[in-house]
Scaffold this motif. Structure first.
Motif, PDB file in Angstrom:
ATOM      1  N   THR A   1       1.021  -0.983  -0.153  1.00 21.87           N
ATOM      2  CA  THR A   1      -0.007   0.224   0.198  1.00 21.87           C
ATOM      3  C   THR A   1       0.829   1.115   0.068  1.00 21.87           C
ATOM      4  OG1 THR A   1      -1.627  -0.894   1.427  1.00 21.87           O
ATOM      5  CG2 THR A   1      -1.416   1.391   1.756  1.00 21.87           C
ATOM      6  N   CYS A   2       0.742   1.903  -0.908  1.00 17.59           N
ATOM      7  CA  CYS A   2       1.824   3.063  -1.169  1.00 17.59           C
ATOM      8  C   CYS A   2       0.659   4.374  -0.961  1.00 17.59           C
ATOM      9  CB  CYS A   2       2.176   3.453  -2.534  1.00 17.59           C
ATOM     10  SG  CYS A   2       3.800   2.121  -1.945  1.00 17.59           S
ATOM     11  N   GLU A   3       0.753   5.833  -0.408  1.00 18.14           N
ATOM     12  CA  GLU A   3       0.589   7.188  -0.368  1.00 18.14           C
ATOM     13  C   GLU A   3       1.582   7.411  -0.831  1.00 18.14           C
ATOM     14  OE1 GLU A   3      -2.031   6.757   2.622  1.00 18.14           O
ATOM     15  OE2 GLU A   3      -0.697   6.858   4.240  1.00 18.14           O
ATOM     16  N   TRP A   4       0.953   8.866  -1.611  1.00 16.36           N
ATOM     17  CA  TRP A   4       2.270  10.368  -1.161  1.00 16.36           C
ATOM     18  C   TRP A   4       1.589  11.537  -0.456  1.00 16.36           C
ATOM     19  CZ3 TRP A   4       5.470  10.807  -5.125  1.00 16.36           C
ATOM     20  CH2 TRP A   4       5.815   9.824  -5.384  1.00 16.36           C
TER      21      TRP A   4
ATOM     22  N   ARG B   1       1.423   4.669  -6.068  1.00 21.76           N
ATOM     23  CA  ARG B   1       2.790   4.643  -6.601  1.00 21.76           C
ATOM     24  C   ARG B   1       2.934   4.975  -7.848  1.00 21.76           C
ATOM     25  NH1 ARG B   1       7.650   2.363  -5.394  1.00 21.76           N
ATOM     26  NH2 ARG B   1       6.332   0.973  -3.812  1.00 21.76           N
ATOM     27  N   ASP B   2       2.274   4.794  -8.951  1.00 21.36           N
ATOM     28  CA  ASP B   2       2.407   5.235 -10.172  1.00 21.36           C
ATOM     29  C   ASP B   2       1.165   5.893 -11.237  1.00 21.36           C
ATOM     30  OD1 ASP B   2       4.740   3.172 -10.525  1.00 21.36           O
ATOM     31  OD2 ASP B   2       2.332   1.213 -10.746  1.00 21.36           O
ATOM     32  N   SER B   3       0.415   7.121  -9.407  1.00 22.30           N
ATOM     33  CA  SER B   3      -0.066   7.564  -9.908  1.00 22.30           C
ATOM     34  C   SER B   3       0.427   9.225 -10.072  1.00 22.30           C
ATOM     35  CB  SER B   3      -1.677   7.798  -9.309  1.00 22.30           C
ATOM     36  OG  SER B   3      -1.029   7.529  -7.787  1.00 22.30           O
ATOM     37  N   LEU B   4       1.209   9.210  -9.038  1.00 20.25           N
ATOM     38  CA  LEU B   4       1.977  10.749  -9.302  1.00 20.25           C
ATOM     39  C   LEU B   4       3.671  10.672  -9.378  1.00 20.25           C
ATOM     40  CD1 LEU B   4       0.095  12.672  -6.315  1.00 20.25           C
ATOM     41  CD2 LEU B   4       0.015  13.084  -8.832  1.00 20.25           C
TER      42      LEU B   4
END
Length: 172
Positions: free
Chosen positions: A59-62, A85-88
């Protein structure tokens, strides 16, 4: 004979209902604002990707900063909900909304966090209804054993009787 409901089971159900509602009710306003993106519009600037690994998934978040569109509000070290991860990319700016939750902003499309909170509310109310039904509703009526409801012995059939000048009729 009907059994009375167990007091211990009812107590456990009542405690579970209170726990579910205690977790869900304080969040109703927040998740509704997040679902509809009702808040202060602005811009989120991605600074760092924060990931947590679990067995079989990650799980990743910026994490970054938020600045309101009117420039009155600036938040540091906030997390952007729903961006993996890959959205920003680091330094990228995207539209965001501050709905008032500390440490978190949302995209302009809102979120689906309300679904989980709604399920917790439904489960809590369902448990309350179950306890109420067990203790507040009258027990089901027992079948009575009157002569009219008793079955006839085998071989006995209703007989016909006639009165003088009357048509025969069947008696129960």
């Amino acid at each position: 004979m009907t059994r009375r409901p167990s007091g211990f089971v009812s107590l456990v159900l009542l405690v579970a209902a209170c726990a579910l509602l205690g977790v869900a009710l304080p969040n109703v306003g927040n998740v509704l604002r997040a679902a509809t993106a009702d808040g202060v519009p602005g811009t989120f600037t991605a600074r760092q990707l924060s990931c947590v690994r679990h067995p079989g998934h990650e799980t990743c978040e910026w994490v970054g900063s938020f600045r309101s569109a009117d420039g009155r509000s600036a938040l540091e070290s906030v997390r952007m909900y729903g961006r993996g991860r890959d959205s920003l990319a680091e330094g990228q700016r995207v539209a965001a909304v501050d709905v008032g939750l500390p440490g978190r902003v949302y995209g302009p499309g809102g979120s689906r966090e309300w679904i989980f909170t709604g399920l917790l509310l439904l489960a809590g109310y369902a448990l309350f209804a179950l306890v109420a039904k067990r203790h507040l509703m009258p027990p089901p009526a027992r079948p009575s054993t009157t002569a009219a409801s008793r079955p006839l012995p085998e071989g006995d059939a209703p007989r016909e009787e006639t009165l003088a000048g009357a048509e025969p009729h069947r008696l129960p």
